[in-house]
Write an enzyme that holds these catalytic residues in place. Structure first.
Site: not given
Ligand code: UT7
Length: 330
Positions: A254, A284, A114
């Site tokens: 980004h 993205n 990225c």
């Molecule tokens: O460009 C390359 C660099 N990449 C990035 O910069 C990405 C950086 N990371 C992120 O943008 C975020 O971490 C994500 C968008 C990938 C995830 O968001 P988050 O707020 O960190 O969510 P999380 O992984 O902590 O998950 C929270 C909850 C989980 O459920 P439980 O375990 O709390 O019950 C996940 O299973 O949200 C759940 N979850 C979803 N729920 C509905 C994860 N993805 C989804 C989804 N829909 N698509």
């Protein structure tokens, strides 16, 4: 001599994939994707339209030539920042140059995920400032959907396809790239990778069955590193160039997650009106996000505007570039 962007263009595929469509593939909702990521829809390069990142790059270059009257034979170098080249070899820059008539250029790809566009800009700056090269074409973009796992709700809502093109030339005026900070931390393989397809884990039945030809990330770890790395680079760049938030016209981050963008802008002391955001429309697109923002905002940019570009990606790679925009809206 400064290296300055003298033309910007891009290409986005026709097909619009909405959050509703994603929610038919994995257990998610439009509301979750909007609040946690900030994406409403993304573009997908479907086979019926074309294939490969060079399909989009050629369209972007053709548009740039039409806009600027650029003679492709005068381009000295073509740099293509991408993680999804058409082939491992030959490189995507070479294929695009051939298809668009940039036949006097030397061509190579830049692999920095990225952060690819700002890394390429840094390389182009060096070429121009050396005095040896006059015109450098930067292409930056990805067909991320070919390496996205549409069974994984943690990653599939995030990504889209798109490609930008920027022409970089020299100028003796007070415009162009003023300063930059580029960084890499190679100790991050375990947090963000595409495991198979390289020389350690070449393609096999097993790698395909295990879905190892798609992007995997530990989202929370990547999120934290993205916020702190981009913020630190931007703040250091501001301090050493004696810039306050009032001096900055635009920050061009980004587009990985709206919450990351907001946190970085906050650390820089900037209000949201000065932040380019189009993640809602395109998601993205990896190396494509920054040039696609510049292309969207081009009609609003004025000669001398102070811009800070910042990115973070796999590697980890990151950085920030301070530049003065080179021209008024046409
Ligand atoms: O460009 C390359 C660099 N990449 C990035 O910069 C990405 C950086 N990371 C992120 O943008 C975020 O971490 C994500 C968008 C990938 C995830 O968001 P988050 O707020 O960190 O969510 P999380 O992984 O902590 O998950 C929270 C909850 C989980 O459920 P439980 O375990 O709390 O019950 C996940 O299973 O949200 C759940 N979850 C979803 N729920 C509905 C994860 N993805 C989804 C989804 N829909 N698509």
């Amino acid at each position: 001599m400064h290296a300055v962007i003298t033309g910007i263009s891009g290409y986005l595929p026709n097909y619009v994939m909405t959050n509703e469509e994603i929610s038919q593939l994995v257990d998610t909702t439009d509301e979750w994707i909007m609040t946690r990521i900030g994406v409403k829809e993304r573009r997908i390069l479907k086979k019926e339209e074309g294939s490969g990142v060079t399909y989009m790059a050629v369209k972007a270059v053709e548009n740039l030539m039409e806009k600027t009257g650029l003679d492709p034979k005068t381009v000295d170098a073509v740099l293509f920042a991408t993680s999804t080249p058409d082939y491992i070899m030959p490189n995507a820059a070479a294929l695009t140059a051939y298809k668009t008539g940039m036949t006097n250029a030397f061509c190579f790809d830049i692999s920095a995920a990225c952060s690819g566009f700002i890394y390429a800009l840094e390389v182009a700056n060096g070429f121009i400032v050396s005095g040896k090269y006059r015109k450098v074409m930067i292409l930056a973009g990805d067909v991320l959907t070919v390496i996205t796992n549409y069974n994984d709700r943690n990653t599939c809502p995030i990504f889209g396809d798109g490609c930008g093109a920027a022409l970089v030339e020299g100028s003796t005026e007070n415009v162009g790239i003023i300063d930059s900070i580029m960084r890499t931390d190679g100790n991050s393989l375990q947090h963000l990778n595409m495991y198979a397809g390289g020389s350690v884990h070449p393609a096999s039945h097993e790698t395909v069955e295990k879905n190892q030809h798609t992007i995997w990330q530990d989202g929370k770890v990547v999120f934290k590193h993205a916020v702190s790395s981009m913020s630190d680079a931007c703040v250091e760049l501001m301090e050493r160039n004696h810039l306050t938030h009032e001096d900055i016209h635009w920050v061009v981050p980004h587009q990985a997650n709206l919450r990351i963008i907001d946190a970085v802008a906050h650390r820089m002391g900037l209000t949201t009106e000065k932040v380019m955001v189009n993640i809602d429309k395109y998601a993205n697109t990896s190396a494509g996000t920054i040039p696609l923002c510049l292309w969207d905002w081009e009609p609003r940019l004025h000669k001398g505007d102070n811009l800070i570009l910042t990115a973070f990606g796999a590697g980890f790679t990151w950085g920030a570039t301070y530049l003065k925009w080179g021209y008024d809206p046409k």
